[in-house]
Design a protein around this motif. Structure first.
Motif, PDB file in Angstrom:
ATOM      1  N   LEU A 140      53.689   8.064   7.860  1.00  0.00           N
ATOM      2  CA  LEU A 140      53.873   7.032   8.892  1.00  0.00           C
ATOM      3  C   LEU A 140      52.671   6.096   8.947  1.00  0.00           C
ATOM      4  N   THR A 141      51.475   6.668   8.806  1.00  0.00           N
ATOM      5  CA  THR A 141      50.260   5.833   8.830  1.00  0.00           C
ATOM      6  C   THR A 141      50.288   4.867   7.653  1.00  0.00           C
ATOM      7  N   TRP A 142      50.670   5.377   6.487  1.00  0.00           N
ATOM      8  CA  TRP A 142      50.796   4.495   5.315  1.00  0.00           C
ATOM      9  C   TRP A 142      51.786   3.373   5.602  1.00  0.00           C
ATOM     10  N   ALA A 143      52.966   3.779   6.161  1.00  0.00           N
ATOM     11  CA  ALA A 143      54.035   2.788   6.375  1.00  0.00           C
ATOM     12  C   ALA A 143      53.576   1.676   7.312  1.00  0.00           C
ATOM     13  N   THR A 144      52.757   2.024   8.312  1.00  0.00           N
ATOM     14  CA  THR A 144      52.330   0.980   9.246  1.00  0.00           C
ATOM     15  C   THR A 144      51.272   0.062   8.637  1.00  0.00           C
ATOM     16  N   MET A 145      50.601   0.513   7.606  1.00  0.00           N
ATOM     17  CA  MET A 145      49.572  -0.362   7.009  1.00  0.00           C
ATOM     18  C   MET A 145      49.964  -0.891   5.625  1.00  0.00           C
ATOM     19  N   PHE A 146      51.238  -0.684   5.219  1.00  0.00           N
ATOM     20  CA  PHE A 146      51.606  -0.958   3.835  1.00  0.00           C
ATOM     21  C   PHE A 146      51.359  -2.413   3.393  1.00  0.00           C
ATOM     22  N   GLY A 147      51.854  -3.354   4.160  1.00  0.00           N
ATOM     23  CA  GLY A 147      51.847  -4.726   3.628  1.00  0.00           C
ATOM     24  C   GLY A 147      51.128  -5.716   4.512  1.00  0.00           C
ATOM     25  N   ARG A 148      50.024  -6.240   4.011  1.00  0.00           N
ATOM     26  CA  ARG A 148      49.307  -7.271   4.758  1.00  0.00           C
ATOM     27  C   ARG A 148      50.036  -8.609   4.528  1.00  0.00           C
ATOM     28  N   PRO A 149      50.358  -9.319   5.628  1.00  0.00           N
ATOM     29  CA  PRO A 149      51.024 -10.624   5.446  1.00  0.00           C
ATOM     30  C   PRO A 149      50.017 -11.648   4.918  1.00  0.00           C
TER      31      PRO A 149
END
Ligand code: FNR
Length: 379
Positions: free
Chosen positions: A224-233
């Motif tokens: 979940l932590t990965w998923a929340t930080m996956f993609g920087r706009p």
């Protein structure tokens, strides 16, 4: 080719497919349905994915005669390194789900070492980036970055890639959010969300420092932590920061407009990677091959990488004629890995390269430098 015909004289027929159609059919049979949908599927109704393929048919190579040469040279130079051929292995984050032992990244790296075809290793790998690098042997590799929102994790990934010996960083720009993929939505099949492609993240000291419990003790929270930080706009203002993370050559992937390409190079990027992500991210767009010539013309001063829809040697030669410096193979090698691991990837690369070499021979283009705009026509 000679090898296959000679073996045929003794009654030996190849056990691996000789055409892409056969490769695709057999990979579909070999993989579980959810895995097949994930790898073969794309965004929306897959219009862009289909166009990536059909657009190659609008381009035709012009045969030139009386230029036969037996000393053909398919080598290319990329960021100071000479590679024996103009193809590379595009990053496929979930390649591990295609192989029986789950170590598809290592299998691909071994194929790279065996063929001299460079691999772009994905951020989303089932083996840590260092383990992948150590399988590459003498063949230099590149590291693909999905830039996380946490800048220190991004910096850590890039620094690890540099320390592991990768020769460049490929920043993928078109995946800061995931595309609308009905096949995956229907099956809820998104392998990353089960943590199967997060070995590079889970082994990252900065990422680990963001967790209360280690990924080994609490994988659910780590995912979940990965998923929340996956993609920087990412926006243009981020480019200088990205560039400052490393002295390695930096390439941006997913660029299809000449103005974006020019601006990126003007702001310090060392190479442009034209791609529509195989039609997995945006639907309803142009085919990648139809964007290539304009982008290449806008940035004559840097290498231009290309992928999306390449299935054969003739596709490779067409992309080179339209201005690519090197051409990425994507799904075909995933299908090769599904059929026979490293040997399957090597087989796919060898068949594509053999066809490209023979086509250049027959059509009278003995070196890549001979493949200019005059070699190709829009039909
Ligand atoms: C990809 N691609 C991709 N790209 C990237 O930058 N990082 C990644 O981790 C992945 N992962 C990935 C997984 C799967 C299953 C596929 C099929 C593709 C995109 C890849 O690098 C390349 O752009 C496309 O595969 C090119 O399209 P074709 O030729 O495979 O249709």
């Amino acid at each position: 080719q000679t090898e296959i015909y000679l073996a045929g004289l003794s009654g030996v027929v190849p056990s691996l497919p000789m055409s892409f159609a056969d490769l695709e059919r057999r990979a579909e049979q070999a993989l579980p349905p959810g895995t097949w949908s994930y790898v073969a599927g794309g965004a929306g109704d897959e219009h862009t994915q289909r166009s990536n393929r059909t657009a190659f048919d609008h381009w035709g190579l012009v045969p030139r005669m009386l230029r036969a040469r037996t000393d053909r040279d398919l080598s290319v130079e990329l960021f100071g390194t000479t590679f024996p051929t103009p193809v590379f292995l595009a990053p496929i984050g979930v390649i591990g789900i295609c192989t029986q032992d789950g170590h598809g990244d290592l299998a691909t790296a071994r194929a790279s070492a065996a063929t001299g075809v460079p691999m772009v290793a994905s951020t989303l790998s089932q083996d840590p980036l260092e383990d992948v690098a150590s399988e590459l042997g003498e063949t230099p590799g590149f590291f693909q970055l999905y830039c996380p929102t946490d800048p220190e994790v991004a910096a850590s990934l890039v620094q690890r890639a540099e320390a592991a010996g990768y020769r460049g960083i490929v920043v993928t720009l078109d995946t800061w959010v995931t595309g609308w993929r009905p096949r995956d939505l229907a099956t809820s099949n998104f392998p990353q969300l089960r943590g199967r492609c997060l070995a590079t993240y889970f082994s990252d000291p900065v990422f680990r420092s963001r967790l209360e419990k280690s990924p080994e003790d609490d994988p659910g929270t780590a995912i979940l932590t990965w998923a929340t930080m996956f993609g920087r706009p990412l926006v243009w203002d981020d480019l200088a920061w990205l560039r400052s993370l490393t002295t390695l050559p930096m390439v941006v992937k997913g660029v299809c407009h000449p103005d974006d390409a020019r601006r990126a190079v003007d702001e310090g990027i060392d190479g442009i990677y034209v791609s529509t992500h195989g039609g997995r991210q945006a639907n309803g767009g142009l085919a990648a091959i139809d964007c290539l010539a304009e982008v290449a013309a806008a940035v004559p001063d840097v290498p231009v990488l290309f992928d999306s829809g390449v299935r054969s040697g003739s596709d490779v030669v067409k992309a080179l004629a339209l201005g690519a410096t090197a051409v990425g193979i994507g799904r075909p090698y995933a299908y090769g890995a599904a059929l026979a691991g490293t040997a399957g990837v090597v087989h796919v690369l060898r068949t594509i390269l053999a066809e490209a070499d023979l086509l250049m021979a027959v059509d009278g283009y003995p070196t890549i430098a001979d493949l200019g705009p005059d070699a190709i026509r829009r039909t």
